[in-house]
Structure formats: C-alpha cells, structure tokens
Design a protein around this motif. Sequence first.
Motif, PDB file in Angstrom:
ATOM      1  N   ALA A   1       5.229  14.606  -7.868  1.00 45.99           N
ATOM      2  CA  ALA A   1       6.030  14.860  -6.675  1.00 45.99           C
ATOM      3  C   ALA A   1       7.075  13.748  -6.562  1.00 45.99           C
ATOM      4  CB  ALA A   1       5.150  14.916  -5.430  1.00 45.99           C
ATOM      5  N   GLU A   2       8.106  13.818  -7.426  1.00 45.39           N
ATOM      6  CA  GLU A   2       9.090  12.729  -7.471  1.00 45.39           C
ATOM      7  C   GLU A   2       9.848  12.615  -6.157  1.00 45.39           C
ATOM      8  OE1 GLU A   2       9.216  15.270  -9.604  1.00 45.39           O
ATOM      9  OE2 GLU A   2       8.647  14.492 -11.577  1.00 45.39           O
ATOM     10  N   PHE A   3      10.210  13.769  -5.594  1.00 42.42           N
ATOM     11  CA  PHE A   3      10.987  13.735  -4.352  1.00 42.42           C
ATOM     12  C   PHE A   3      10.194  13.059  -3.239  1.00 42.42           C
ATOM     13  CE2 PHE A   3      12.140  15.801  -0.311  1.00 42.42           C
ATOM     14  CZ  PHE A   3      13.435  15.348  -0.222  1.00 42.42           C
ATOM     15  N   LEU A   4       8.908  13.423  -3.137  1.00 41.65           N
ATOM     16  CA  LEU A   4       8.089  12.811  -2.083  1.00 41.65           C
ATOM     17  C   LEU A   4       7.916  11.322  -2.313  1.00 41.65           C
ATOM     18  CD1 LEU A   4       5.384  15.489  -1.433  1.00 41.65           C
ATOM     19  CD2 LEU A   4       7.246  14.787   0.017  1.00 41.65           C
ATOM     20  N   ALA A   5       7.841  10.907  -3.588  1.00 44.48           N
ATOM     21  CA  ALA A   5       7.741   9.468  -3.865  1.00 44.48           C
ATOM     22  C   ALA A   5       8.986   8.754  -3.360  1.00 44.48           C
ATOM     23  CB  ALA A   5       7.554   9.245  -5.368  1.00 44.48           C
ATOM     24  N   ALA A   6      10.156   9.364  -3.581  1.00 43.96           N
ATOM     25  CA  ALA A   6      11.397   8.742  -3.109  1.00 43.96           C
ATOM     26  C   ALA A   6      11.423   8.696  -1.588  1.00 43.96           C
ATOM     27  CB  ALA A   6      12.602   9.523  -3.642  1.00 43.96           C
ATOM     28  N   VAL A   7      11.018   9.813  -0.946  1.00 50.56           N
ATOM     29  CA  VAL A   7      10.988   9.842   0.523  1.00 50.56           C
ATOM     30  C   VAL A   7      10.029   8.793   1.048  1.00 50.56           C
ATOM     31  CG1 VAL A   7      10.291  11.223   2.503  1.00 50.56           C
ATOM     32  CG2 VAL A   7      11.672  12.240   0.736  1.00 50.56           C
ATOM     33  N   GLN A   8       8.881   8.671   0.380  1.00 51.67           N
ATOM     34  CA  GLN A   8       7.878   7.688   0.787  1.00 51.67           C
ATOM     35  C   GLN A   8       8.452   6.281   0.748  1.00 51.67           C
ATOM     36  OE1 GLN A   8       4.580   8.235   1.459  1.00 51.67           O
ATOM     37  NE2 GLN A   8       3.769   6.173   1.363  1.00 51.67           N
ATOM     38  N   LEU A   9       9.146   5.951  -0.345  1.00 53.93           N
ATOM     39  CA  LEU A   9       9.716   4.609  -0.458  1.00 53.93           C
ATOM     40  C   LEU A   9      10.782   4.379   0.603  1.00 53.93           C
ATOM     41  CD1 LEU A   9      10.050   3.865  -4.256  1.00 53.93           C
ATOM     42  CD2 LEU A   9       8.545   2.841  -2.582  1.00 53.93           C
ATOM     43  N   LEU A  10      11.655   5.384   0.799  1.00 49.89           N
ATOM     44  CA  LEU A  10      12.772   5.197   1.733  1.00 49.89           C
ATOM     45  C   LEU A  10      12.276   5.101   3.164  1.00 49.89           C
ATOM     46  CD1 LEU A  10      15.512   7.625   0.429  1.00 49.89           C
ATOM     47  CD2 LEU A  10      15.679   5.169   0.689  1.00 49.89           C
ATOM     48  N   LEU A  11      11.430   6.079   3.575  1.00 49.61           N
ATOM     49  CA  LEU A  11      11.069   6.176   4.985  1.00 49.61           C
ATOM     50  C   LEU A  11       9.954   5.211   5.356  1.00 49.61           C
ATOM     51  CD1 LEU A  11      11.155   9.864   6.152  1.00 49.61           C
ATOM     52  CD2 LEU A  11      12.522   7.939   6.870  1.00 49.61           C
TER      53      LEU A  11
ATOM     54  N   ALA B   1       0.843  -1.202   0.000  1.00 48.22           N
ATOM     55  CA  ALA B   1       0.000   0.000   0.000  1.00 48.22           C
ATOM     56  C   ALA B   1       0.876   1.248   0.000  1.00 48.22           C
ATOM     57  CB  ALA B   1      -0.922  -0.001   1.216  1.00 48.22           C
ATOM     58  N   LEU B   2       1.949   1.244   0.781  1.00 43.82           N
ATOM     59  CA  LEU B   2       2.816   2.420   0.852  1.00 43.82           C
ATOM     60  C   LEU B   2       3.548   2.637  -0.467  1.00 43.82           C
ATOM     61  CD1 LEU B   2       4.199   1.901   4.457  1.00 43.82           C
ATOM     62  CD2 LEU B   2       2.423   3.443   3.712  1.00 43.82           C
ATOM     63  N   THR B   3       3.942   1.531  -1.118  1.00 44.09           N
ATOM     64  CA  THR B   3       4.573   1.653  -2.431  1.00 44.09           C
ATOM     65  C   THR B   3       3.586   2.209  -3.457  1.00 44.09           C
ATOM     66  OG1 THR B   3       5.824  -0.301  -1.793  1.00 44.09           O
ATOM     67  CG2 THR B   3       6.031   0.425  -4.053  1.00 44.09           C
ATOM     68  N   GLY B   4       2.330   1.748  -3.366  1.00 45.77           N
ATOM     69  CA  GLY B   4       1.306   2.288  -4.253  1.00 45.77           C
ATOM     70  C   GLY B   4       1.100   3.776  -4.043  1.00 45.77           C
ATOM     71  N   THR B   5       1.180   4.217  -2.787  1.00 45.98           N
ATOM     72  CA  THR B   5       1.066   5.643  -2.505  1.00 45.98           C
ATOM     73  C   THR B   5       2.209   6.415  -3.152  1.00 45.98           C
ATOM     74  OG1 THR B   5       0.134   5.013  -0.401  1.00 45.98           O
ATOM     75  CG2 THR B   5       0.723   7.303  -0.674  1.00 45.98           C
ATOM     76  N   ALA B   6       3.409   5.813  -3.151  1.00 46.97           N
ATOM     77  CA  ALA B   6       4.530   6.460  -3.838  1.00 46.97           C
ATOM     78  C   ALA B   6       4.207   6.617  -5.322  1.00 46.97           C
ATOM     79  CB  ALA B   6       5.802   5.639  -3.645  1.00 46.97           C
ATOM     80  N   GLY B   7       3.519   5.613  -5.908  1.00 47.25           N
ATOM     81  CA  GLY B   7       3.097   5.727  -7.292  1.00 47.25           C
ATOM     82  C   GLY B   7       2.120   6.873  -7.500  1.00 47.25           C
ATOM     83  N   VAL B   8       1.184   7.050  -6.544  1.00 44.29           N
ATOM     84  CA  VAL B   8       0.247   8.171  -6.636  1.00 44.29           C
ATOM     85  C   VAL B   8       1.002   9.496  -6.585  1.00 44.29           C
ATOM     86  CG1 VAL B   8      -1.656   9.336  -5.479  1.00 44.29           C
ATOM     87  CG2 VAL B   8      -1.663   6.868  -5.670  1.00 44.29           C
ATOM     88  N   PHE B   9       2.010   9.573  -5.706  1.00 42.58           N
ATOM     89  CA  PHE B   9       2.820  10.797  -5.626  1.00 42.58           C
ATOM     90  C   PHE B   9       3.517  11.063  -6.965  1.00 42.58           C
ATOM     91  CE2 PHE B   9       3.608  10.617  -0.754  1.00 42.58           C
ATOM     92  CZ  PHE B   9       2.282  10.914  -0.563  1.00 42.58           C
ATOM     93  N   LEU B  10       4.026   9.986  -7.587  1.00 42.23           N
ATOM     94  CA  LEU B  10       4.679  10.154  -8.893  1.00 42.23           C
ATOM     95  C   LEU B  10       3.695  10.718  -9.902  1.00 42.23           C
ATOM     96  CD1 LEU B  10       6.964   7.097  -9.676  1.00 42.23           C
ATOM     97  CD2 LEU B  10       7.605   9.475  -9.400  1.00 42.23           C
ATOM     98  N   GLN B  11       2.442  10.217  -9.840  1.00 37.24           N
ATOM     99  CA  GLN B  11       1.447  10.702 -10.780  1.00 37.24           C
ATOM    100  C   GLN B  11       1.108  12.169 -10.538  1.00 37.24           C
ATOM    101  OE1 GLN B  11      -2.170   8.508 -10.850  1.00 37.24           O
ATOM    102  NE2 GLN B  11      -2.181   8.445 -13.056  1.00 37.24           N
ATOM    103  N   LEU B  12       1.304  12.622  -9.302  1.00 36.35           N
ATOM    104  CA  LEU B  12       1.052  14.018  -8.970  1.00 36.35           C
ATOM    105  C   LEU B  12       2.317  14.863  -9.135  1.00 36.35           C
ATOM    106  CD1 LEU B  12      -1.186  13.400  -5.860  1.00 36.35           C
ATOM    107  CD2 LEU B  12      -1.880  14.617  -7.905  1.00 36.35           C
TER     108      LEU B  12
END
Lengths: 164, 99
Positions: free
Chosen positions: A51-61, A38-49
Amino acid sequence: MTGEILAFWGLGLVLVGSALAVVLSKNLFHAVLWLALALTGTAGVFLQLDAEFLAAVQLLLYAGGIVTIVVFAIVVTERLVGERISQTSRRIGGGAVVAAALLATIVSAINRRPLPVAPPALPADLTRNLGDAVLTRFVLPFELLALLMLAALMGAIYFARPDD
Amino acid sequence: MGLQAYLTLAAVIFCIGLFGVMTRRNTIGILLGIELMLNAVNINLVAFARYNADVTGMVFTVFTICITVAEAALGLAIVILLFRVRRTVMADHLDLLKG
C-alpha cells in the motif's frame, strides 16, 4: 521470502520497541519522538503490504502532521507552566494486567480461525484503484470527510484562540 | 508472512497503546496512547484489505487517518484550553465534574 520475513521482524521490533518507549518514557518530548518512529515504522508495514499510497499518506499526515501538532502543544503548555513537563504514570501494575489480558484474548481469537497465509495476487496498480474507489463509490463519505475536517479544524482554532 | 502475523503485531501495539492510555497522568500522554491504538487499527485494516485483495479496506484506512488527524487537532486544542483555565494538564487534577 526470507527477506520479507526478516523485514517483517525488523519492522515489528522497531514498532513494538518504539511503542513501549512512547508509553514508558519519562520525558514527554522523547515520547513524541518515539511516536514519530512508531508511525514511520507503520508506514514501513504499509509498504510491505503493497500500500504505497497509504505509506506516503501515513508519513505526511501522521509523522509530519500529528507529531508537529503535539510538539507545538507541548511547547505551548511548557511555556505557560514555566517548567518541563515530566511524565509520570500511575497504576502500572493494573494497566499491565488489563492490557495483557486483552492481548491474550485477541491473540487467542486470531489463532482460533484459519487465516490466509499468503496474500493473493493484487489487481494491477493499487493506487489507481484506490483513487477510483474514493471518487466513485465512496465519493459521498469522502465529501463528508472534507466537511468533518473543516469543522474539526475550525473548532480547534476556536478552542485555542487567545482570550480577547 | 501470513495475515496472522500482521494481526498479532497490531494487537500488541493496540495493547501497548491501551496501557499508555490507562497509566499516563499527563493528558498529552493519554492522547499519544490513543494515537498508537488508532495506528494499530490502521495496520489491521490494511492487512485485511491486502489479504482479501479488496481496495475497500484501504479506502477506509484513508478515512480513519483523516479522522485521527482531526481528533488529534481537536484533542490538543482542548488540552491547551484546559491548560489556560486550570493551569494543569494532569488528568488527575481535572476533576471539575466530581460530586
């Protein structure tokens, strides 16, 4: 445009499905793995919006950090109790009613207002703007956040330390 | 996609997380539900930031992500401590404050 819509629906299905698996799965360890999805999918949603940096932060943290911590907690408590932690739920009917009522309220509130249908053009290089904002306008909250992280992690170590 | 679609998706995930918090009996399971709810809030923040072309919402998302990590670390430390004291992580059995 159609590719974007397909990607959104795919991500949405993955997100909702894995979120349901998190709250319904019998095995706690499986629930954590579904949470990682689910968290990885959220990173995908961020990418679609965009927000590449937030997607990376989401995956890492989140997917990297939190899932690891939770797995550690499960392993530790499981070792202490000496048996597999099974997940049971209670009052599923009541919980479903409350959650559905809240969902209906939120969705009706969303539908009541006219919302933008297409995103406006972005200023160039969002990540750069983000860094500028964090280190100029929001530098004080940012430093406070560092202090909060330090305090929280020290508190966590204090709580979880072995008895002496 | 319109802003509405993202807000609806976030609302669905928030409510699923709320359902998990209300129905799970294991404390770690409750924490997982809270993570889902915070995650839905992050989607909302980023969607609003994108559709207003304002980076402030994304700054706020960075903050909420960090605070969530702190919350998870502390929450799980408390779970481990509770486990050491009470030998259980079931929320129903943690009734020390019950009169």
